[in-house]
Design a protein around this motif. Structure first.
Motif, PDB file in Angstrom:
ATOM      1  N   GLU A  84      69.149  58.334  36.843  1.00 61.11           N
ATOM      2  CA  GLU A  84      70.511  58.138  37.116  1.00 61.11           C
ATOM      3  C   GLU A  84      70.607  56.776  36.522  1.00 61.11           C
ATOM      4  O   GLU A  84      69.957  56.008  36.289  1.00 61.11           O
ATOM      5  N   ARG A  85      71.939  56.310  36.309  1.00 55.12           N
ATOM      6  CA  ARG A  85      72.430  55.395  35.848  1.00 55.12           C
ATOM      7  C   ARG A  85      72.130  53.944  36.837  1.00 55.12           C
ATOM      8  O   ARG A  85      71.678  53.079  36.053  1.00 55.12           O
ATOM      9  N   TYR A  86      72.173  54.246  37.977  1.00 58.06           N
ATOM     10  CA  TYR A  86      71.954  53.126  38.886  1.00 58.06           C
ATOM     11  C   TYR A  86      70.895  53.639  39.778  1.00 58.06           C
ATOM     12  O   TYR A  86      70.858  54.618  40.583  1.00 58.06           O
ATOM     13  N   CYS A  87      69.759  52.645  40.168  1.00 56.69           N
ATOM     14  CA  CYS A  87      68.625  53.074  41.082  1.00 56.69           C
ATOM     15  C   CYS A  87      68.625  51.920  42.111  1.00 56.69           C
ATOM     16  O   CYS A  87      68.819  50.757  41.530  1.00 56.69           O
ATOM     17  N   ASN A  88      68.263  52.097  43.428  1.00 53.23           N
ATOM     18  CA  ASN A  88      67.816  51.215  44.222  1.00 53.23           C
ATOM     19  C   ASN A  88      66.655  50.291  44.084  1.00 53.23           C
ATOM     20  O   ASN A  88      66.396  49.139  44.143  1.00 53.23           O
ATOM     21  N   LEU A  89      65.575  51.047  43.165  1.00 50.18           N
ATOM     22  CA  LEU A  89      64.400  50.603  42.864  1.00 50.18           C
ATOM     23  C   LEU A  89      63.809  51.090  41.448  1.00 50.18           C
ATOM     24  O   LEU A  89      63.989  52.603  41.277  1.00 50.18           O
ATOM     25  N   ASP A  90      63.336  50.443  40.642  1.00 45.80           N
ATOM     26  CA  ASP A  90      62.999  50.855  39.311  1.00 45.80           C
ATOM     27  C   ASP A  90      61.784  50.041  38.886  1.00 45.80           C
ATOM     28  O   ASP A  90      61.345  48.855  39.332  1.00 45.80           O
ATOM     29  N   ALA A  91      60.757  50.846  38.514  1.00 42.77           N
ATOM     30  CA  ALA A  91      59.434  50.308  37.881  1.00 42.77           C
ATOM     31  C   ALA A  91      59.728  49.488  36.601  1.00 42.77           C
ATOM     32  O   ALA A  91      60.381  50.050  35.691  1.00 42.77           O
ATOM     33  N   LEU A  92      59.228  48.410  36.498  1.00 41.82           N
ATOM     34  CA  LEU A  92      59.570  47.490  35.223  1.00 41.82           C
ATOM     35  C   LEU A  92      58.227  47.644  34.520  1.00 41.82           C
ATOM     36  O   LEU A  92      58.307  47.292  33.338  1.00 41.82           O
ATOM     37  N   TRP A  93      57.064  47.959  35.208  1.00 37.87           N
ATOM     38  CA  TRP A  93      55.827  47.800  34.431  1.00 37.87           C
ATOM     39  C   TRP A  93      54.820  48.759  34.920  1.00 37.87           C
ATOM     40  O   TRP A  93      54.732  48.713  36.467  1.00 37.87           O
ATOM     41  N   ARG A  94      53.842  49.524  34.401  1.00 39.07           N
ATOM     42  CA  ARG A  94      52.761  50.376  34.867  1.00 39.07           C
ATOM     43  C   ARG A  94      51.503  49.775  34.322  1.00 39.07           C
ATOM     44  O   ARG A  94      51.445  49.723  33.094  1.00 39.07           O
ATOM     45  N   HIS A  95      50.747  49.560  35.013  1.00 44.18           N
ATOM     46  CA  HIS A  95      49.044  48.780  34.653  1.00 44.18           C
ATOM     47  C   HIS A  95      48.401  50.169  33.804  1.00 44.18           C
ATOM     48  O   HIS A  95      48.429  51.374  34.354  1.00 44.18           O
ATOM     49  N   PRO A  96      47.920  49.947  32.611  1.00 44.17           N
ATOM     50  CA  PRO A  96      47.446  51.045  31.756  1.00 44.17           C
ATOM     51  C   PRO A  96      46.480  51.712  32.579  1.00 44.17           C
ATOM     52  O   PRO A  96      45.968  52.898  32.138  1.00 44.17           O
ATOM     53  N   GLU A  97      45.588  50.823  33.382  1.00 42.70           N
ATOM     54  CA  GLU A  97      44.027  51.443  33.766  1.00 42.70           C
ATOM     55  C   GLU A  97      44.276  51.930  35.390  1.00 42.70           C
ATOM     56  O   GLU A  97      43.839  52.915  35.539  1.00 42.70           O
ATOM     57  N   SER A  98      44.755  51.037  35.997  1.00 44.54           N
ATOM     58  CA  SER A  98      45.017  51.308  37.529  1.00 44.54           C
ATOM     59  C   SER A  98      46.236  52.159  38.030  1.00 44.54           C
ATOM     60  O   SER A  98      45.979  52.817  39.065  1.00 44.54           O
ATOM     61  N   GLY A  99      47.225  52.247  37.038  1.00 46.67           N
ATOM     62  CA  GLY A  99      48.462  52.927  37.427  1.00 46.67           C
ATOM     63  C   GLY A  99      49.228  52.112  38.549  1.00 46.67           C
ATOM     64  O   GLY A  99      50.456  52.562  38.953  1.00 46.67           O
ATOM     65  N   GLY A 100      48.954  50.882  38.819  1.00 46.47           N
ATOM     66  CA  GLY A 100      49.862  50.057  39.741  1.00 46.47           C
ATOM     67  C   GLY A 100      51.094  49.669  39.162  1.00 46.47           C
ATOM     68  O   GLY A 100      51.058  49.587  37.982  1.00 46.47           O
ATOM     69  N   ARG A 101      52.001  49.711  39.797  1.00 45.72           N
ATOM     70  CA  ARG A 101      53.480  49.497  39.236  1.00 45.72           C
ATOM     71  C   ARG A 101      53.932  48.030  39.819  1.00 45.72           C
ATOM     72  O   ARG A 101      53.638  47.693  40.761  1.00 45.72           O
TER      73      ARG A 101
END
Length: 150
Positions: free
Chosen positions: A98-115
């Motif tokens: 969607e064009r607008y979200c209340n929450l967006d991931a800006l980065w994902r750790h390549p190994e752990s998957g943490g966001r």
């Protein structure tokens, strides 16, 4: 025991590219030749101002021709392709949303998957949203008088 790991060095480049893409997303006039002629008529100061507003570092550009070439290159940029490169650098899924979200991931750790997320008050105040996204900490960047929810 919690451990804080500084990944800011891996975030800075891609996030700045993302910001620059947003700044450069000015519509390009339909008549490209008119735009090129307009660049020729502009002063060096005007060209620098336009390029800086579009997210470009002009400090190394000394000649007017360099500034005009840079402006024309931005006019031809494929923003969809550039956005895919940014998503790839940030290890994020580029699926349409969607064009607008209340929450967006800006980065994902390549190994752990943490966001690393950015969100608004609606996301921060909704325990279900926080739980669904495995968010364990919220940094409140509002004013001093703002409410912390959990």
């Amino acid at each position: 025991q919690s451990r804080i790991v500084d990944h800011s060095h891996t975030l800075h480049g891609p996030l700045m590219r993302c910001w620059n893409l947003c700044c450069r997303s000015q519509p390009v006039p339909s008549d490209h030749n008119t735009m090129s002629e307009d660049y020729e008529a502009m002063s060096i100061h005007e060209l620098r101002s336009i390029l800086v507003l579009r997210g470009m570092d002009t400090s190394h550009m000394l000649e007017k021709k360099e500034l005009i070439d840079a402006a024309r290159k931005l006019d031809r940029a494929d923003y969809d392709e550039e956005a895919l490169k940014v998503f790839d650098e940030l290890n994020l899924d580029p699926s349409p949303r969607e064009r607008y979200c209340n929450l967006d991931a800006l980065w994902r750790h390549p190994e752990s998957g943490g966001r690393f997320y950015v969100g608004n008050i609606h996301a921060a105040s909704n325990l279900q949203v926080l739980t669904d996204h495995d968010i364990s900490a919220v940094v409140n960047c509002q004013g001093i008088a703002s409410e912390n929810f959990f």
